[in-house]
Design a protein around this motif. Structure first.
Motif, PDB file in Angstrom:
ATOM      1  N   TYR A   1       0.834  -1.204   0.000  1.00 55.57           N
ATOM      2  CA  TYR A   1       0.000   0.000   0.000  1.00 55.57           C
ATOM      3  C   TYR A   1       0.867   1.252   0.000  1.00 55.57           C
ATOM      4  N   HIS A   2       1.856   1.282   0.884  1.00 61.08           N
ATOM      5  CA  HIS A   2       2.738   2.450   0.992  1.00 61.08           C
ATOM      6  C   HIS A   2       3.497   2.695  -0.319  1.00 61.08           C
ATOM      7  N   ALA A   3       3.911   1.627  -0.982  1.00 58.75           N
ATOM      8  CA  ALA A   3       4.634   1.770  -2.245  1.00 58.75           C
ATOM      9  C   ALA A   3       3.771   2.443  -3.312  1.00 58.75           C
ATOM     10  N   TRP A   4       2.465   2.211  -3.271  1.00 61.83           N
ATOM     11  CA  TRP A   4       1.558   2.787  -4.262  1.00 61.83           C
ATOM     12  C   TRP A   4       0.988   4.135  -3.834  1.00 61.83           C
ATOM     13  N   HIS A   5       1.258   4.566  -2.606  1.00 60.35           N
ATOM     14  CA  HIS A   5       0.680   5.814  -2.084  1.00 60.35           C
ATOM     15  C   HIS A   5       1.759   6.668  -1.438  1.00 60.35           C
ATOM     16  N   ARG A   6       2.712   7.105  -2.221  1.00 61.09           N
ATOM     17  CA  ARG A   6       3.868   7.839  -1.713  1.00 61.09           C
ATOM     18  C   ARG A   6       3.642   9.338  -1.674  1.00 61.09           C
ATOM     19  N   GLY A   7       2.969   9.870  -2.635  1.00 61.62           N
ATOM     20  CA  GLY A   7       2.783  11.314  -2.687  1.00 61.62           C
ATOM     21  C   GLY A   7       3.013  11.876  -4.073  1.00 61.62           C
ATOM     22  N   THR A   8       3.971  11.317  -4.800  1.00 61.61           N
ATOM     23  CA  THR A   8       4.148  11.735  -6.191  1.00 61.61           C
ATOM     24  C   THR A   8       3.840  10.545  -7.091  1.00 61.61           C
ATOM     25  N   ARG A   9       3.196  10.812  -8.174  1.00 58.30           N
ATOM     26  CA  ARG A   9       2.773   9.738  -9.079  1.00 58.30           C
ATOM     27  C   ARG A   9       3.962   8.952  -9.622  1.00 58.30           C
ATOM     28  N   GLU A  10       5.057   9.648  -9.922  1.00 60.07           N
ATOM     29  CA  GLU A  10       6.230   8.960 -10.466  1.00 60.07           C
ATOM     30  C   GLU A  10       6.766   7.916  -9.483  1.00 60.07           C
ATOM     31  N   MET A  11       6.855   8.292  -8.216  1.00 60.97           N
ATOM     32  CA  MET A  11       7.368   7.347  -7.225  1.00 60.97           C
ATOM     33  C   MET A  11       6.344   6.250  -6.930  1.00 60.97           C
ATOM     34  N   ASP A  12       5.051   6.601  -6.969  1.00 55.38           N
ATOM     35  CA  ASP A  12       4.016   5.566  -6.838  1.00 55.38           C
ATOM     36  C   ASP A  12       4.224   4.497  -7.908  1.00 55.38           C
ATOM     37  N   LEU A  13       4.446   4.956  -9.131  1.00 55.60           N
ATOM     38  CA  LEU A  13       4.591   4.023 -10.242  1.00 55.60           C
ATOM     39  C   LEU A  13       5.880   3.216 -10.152  1.00 55.60           C
ATOM     40  N   LEU A  14       6.957   3.851  -9.772  1.00 54.21           N
ATOM     41  CA  LEU A  14       8.231   3.126  -9.680  1.00 54.21           C
ATOM     42  C   LEU A  14       8.231   2.123  -8.528  1.00 54.21           C
ATOM     43  N   LEU A  15       7.920   2.583  -7.327  1.00 48.69           N
ATOM     44  CA  LEU A  15       7.962   1.674  -6.177  1.00 48.69           C
ATOM     45  C   LEU A  15       6.767   0.732  -6.160  1.00 48.69           C
ATOM     46  N   GLY A  16       5.622   1.206  -6.617  1.00 50.27           N
ATOM     47  CA  GLY A  16       4.440   0.345  -6.654  1.00 50.27           C
ATOM     48  C   GLY A  16       4.617  -0.839  -7.598  1.00 50.27           C
ATOM     49  N   ARG A  17       5.153  -0.568  -8.779  1.00 53.07           N
ATOM     50  CA  ARG A  17       5.373  -1.657  -9.734  1.00 53.07           C
ATOM     51  C   ARG A  17       6.439  -2.623  -9.212  1.00 53.07           C
ATOM     52  N   PHE A  18       7.479  -2.088  -8.555  1.00 50.18           N
ATOM     53  CA  PHE A  18       8.487  -2.958  -7.951  1.00 50.18           C
ATOM     54  C   PHE A  18       7.831  -3.835  -6.884  1.00 50.18           C
ATOM     55  N   ALA A  19       7.014  -3.236  -6.035  1.00 53.21           N
ATOM     56  CA  ALA A  19       6.354  -4.000  -4.975  1.00 53.21           C
ATOM     57  C   ALA A  19       5.422  -5.059  -5.567  1.00 53.21           C
ATOM     58  N   ASP A  20       4.674  -4.692  -6.596  1.00 55.43           N
ATOM     59  CA  ASP A  20       3.810  -5.682  -7.254  1.00 55.43           C
ATOM     60  C   ASP A  20       4.616  -6.909  -7.670  1.00 55.43           C
ATOM     61  N   ALA A  21       5.776  -6.663  -8.218  1.00 56.81           N
ATOM     62  CA  ALA A  21       6.598  -7.748  -8.760  1.00 56.81           C
ATOM     63  C   ALA A  21       7.354  -8.528  -7.689  1.00 56.81           C
ATOM     64  N   HIS A  22       7.735  -7.889  -6.579  1.00 61.63           N
ATOM     65  CA  HIS A  22       8.690  -8.521  -5.666  1.00 61.63           C
ATOM     66  C   HIS A  22       8.291  -8.630  -4.196  1.00 61.63           C
ATOM     67  N   ILE A  23       7.218  -7.981  -3.777  1.00 62.03           N
ATOM     68  CA  ILE A  23       6.913  -7.917  -2.339  1.00 62.03           C
ATOM     69  C   ILE A  23       6.767  -9.302  -1.702  1.00 62.03           C
ATOM     70  N   ALA A  24       6.176 -10.227  -2.408  1.00 63.95           N
ATOM     71  CA  ALA A  24       5.964 -11.568  -1.840  1.00 63.95           C
ATOM     72  C   ALA A  24       7.258 -12.353  -1.698  1.00 63.95           C
ATOM     73  N   ASP A  25       8.276 -12.000  -2.478  1.00 64.77           N
ATOM     74  CA  ASP A  25       9.527 -12.750  -2.493  1.00 64.77           C
ATOM     75  C   ASP A  25      10.611 -12.177  -1.588  1.00 64.77           C
ATOM     76  N   LEU A  26      10.395 -10.988  -1.039  1.00 61.50           N
ATOM     77  CA  LEU A  26      11.409 -10.381  -0.187  1.00 61.50           C
ATOM     78  C   LEU A  26      11.504 -11.125   1.146  1.00 61.50           C
ATOM     79  N   THR A  27      12.719 -11.347   1.600  1.00 57.93           N
ATOM     80  CA  THR A  27      12.901 -11.910   2.940  1.00 57.93           C
ATOM     81  C   THR A  27      12.510 -10.840   3.959  1.00 57.93           C
ATOM     82  N   ASP A  28      12.420 -11.207   5.207  1.00 60.57           N
ATOM     83  CA  ASP A  28      12.088 -10.226   6.236  1.00 60.57           C
ATOM     84  C   ASP A  28      13.129  -9.114   6.295  1.00 60.57           C
ATOM     85  N   ASP A  29      14.408  -9.469   6.178  1.00 62.78           N
ATOM     86  CA  ASP A  29      15.457  -8.445   6.179  1.00 62.78           C
ATOM     87  C   ASP A  29      15.346  -7.534   4.958  1.00 62.78           C
TER      88      ASP A  29
END
Length: 101
Positions: A24-52
């Protein structure tokens, strides 16, 4: 594909609470460009990230948009205290998946 057609592409149903919040935070940062960059990264990788790695991603998302955007665009060097595998993944993802308008 235009920037206007980007948006959340994954469901959070299979994620634990911490990952849901990070997505949610990755898609709701404040600027659309960062929403798109971090949101798309999170869509692709959030489930695969280790806790660290998730901790490093959460910390990266606390960086002001202007600073983080400068690192991604290569306008500013990434400070040593933010360098690491997750930042490298985000930067590589941004380069491999540019925003087009």
């Amino acid at each position: 594909m235009s920037v206007k057609s980007y948006g959340l592409t994954r469901t959070s149903d299979d994620l634990d609470t911490r990952r849901r919040k990070a997505l949610y935070h990755a898609w709701h940062r404040g600027t659309r460009e960062m929403d798109l960059l971090l949101g798309r990264f999170a869509d692709a990788h959030i489930a695969d990230l280790t806790d660290d790695e998730l901790g490093a991603f959460e910390r990266l998302m606390e960086v002001p948009d202007r600073d983080l955007f400068g690192w991604i665009l290569g306008r500013e060097p990434t400070p040593d205290n933010y360098k690491g595998p997750v930042t490298d993944k985000v930067l590589a993802f941004a380069l491999a998946n540019p925003l087009t308008g």
